[in-house]
Motif scaffolding. Structure first.
Motif, PDB file in Angstrom:
ATOM      1  N   VAL A 190      -5.409 -25.920   5.280  1.00 33.02           N
ATOM      2  CA  VAL A 190      -4.801 -26.574   6.948  1.00 33.02           C
ATOM      3  C   VAL A 190      -4.070 -27.375   5.758  1.00 33.02           C
ATOM      4  O   VAL A 190      -4.530 -27.974   5.159  1.00 33.02           O
ATOM      5  N   GLN A 191      -2.674 -27.127   6.735  1.00 28.46           N
ATOM      6  CA  GLN A 191      -1.541 -28.244   5.927  1.00 28.46           C
ATOM      7  C   GLN A 191      -1.859 -29.440   6.513  1.00 28.46           C
ATOM      8  O   GLN A 191      -2.138 -29.483   7.456  1.00 28.46           O
ATOM      9  N   ALA A 233      -1.470 -34.473  -6.834  1.00 32.52           N
ATOM     10  CA  ALA A 233      -1.466 -33.021  -7.319  1.00 32.52           C
ATOM     11  C   ALA A 233      -2.402 -32.574  -7.178  1.00 32.52           C
ATOM     12  O   ALA A 233      -2.892 -31.148  -6.980  1.00 32.52           O
ATOM     13  N   LEU A 234      -3.776 -33.305  -6.669  1.00 36.71           N
ATOM     14  CA  LEU A 234      -4.602 -32.138  -6.385  1.00 36.71           C
ATOM     15  C   LEU A 234      -4.097 -32.198  -4.761  1.00 36.71           C
ATOM     16  O   LEU A 234      -5.080 -31.216  -4.346  1.00 36.71           O
ATOM     17  N   GLN A 235      -4.050 -32.768  -3.974  1.00 35.25           N
ATOM     18  CA  GLN A 235      -3.744 -32.344  -2.797  1.00 35.25           C
ATOM     19  C   GLN A 235      -2.656 -31.511  -2.320  1.00 35.25           C
ATOM     20  O   GLN A 235      -2.931 -30.204  -2.074  1.00 35.25           O
ATOM     21  N   CYS A 236      -1.741 -31.551  -3.533  1.00 37.07           N
ATOM     22  CA  CYS A 236      -0.734 -30.025  -3.723  1.00 37.07           C
ATOM     23  C   CYS A 236      -1.678 -29.130  -3.733  1.00 37.07           C
ATOM     24  O   CYS A 236      -1.565 -27.694  -3.013  1.00 37.07           O
TER      25      CYS A 236
END
Length: 90
Positions: free
Chosen positions: A84-85, A72-75
């Motif tokens: 940066v993707q 969730a935090l990555q999203c």
């Protein structure tokens, strides 16, 4: 001003969310601000149609909750301005 009846209703409405928050912060030792962000994302996903997401997450084991919280935090990090993707599919 919010009446006492509506405050009690509000607290009862978010009982499971508070229990999950306490579990993640107290039992798993997660950062309280990050937990708030993850739960906010999960609440938004429930609102757009992913029903019973919070109860499903809360019924999971601690390792699964930690993994879902990390994702969730990555999203959330990916939708920040100037982020940066992590990778792109071909």
């Amino acid at each position: 001003m919010v009446g006492i009846g509506s405050l009690v209703d509000l607290l009862l409405f978010y009982t499971l969310e508070r229990a999950l928050y306490n579990r993640m912060v107290c039992s798993l030792g997660k950062n309280s601000q990050q937990v708030k962000k993850a739960i906010a994302l999960w609440l938004m996903l429930e609102e757009i149609g992913y029903h019973d997401l919070i109860p499903t997450i809360n019924s999971s084991d601690n390792a699964t909750i930690e993994s879902l919280s990390y994702k969730a935090l990555q999203c959330l990090a990916c939708i920040q301005p100037d982020s940066v993707q992590p990778f792109q599919f071909r």
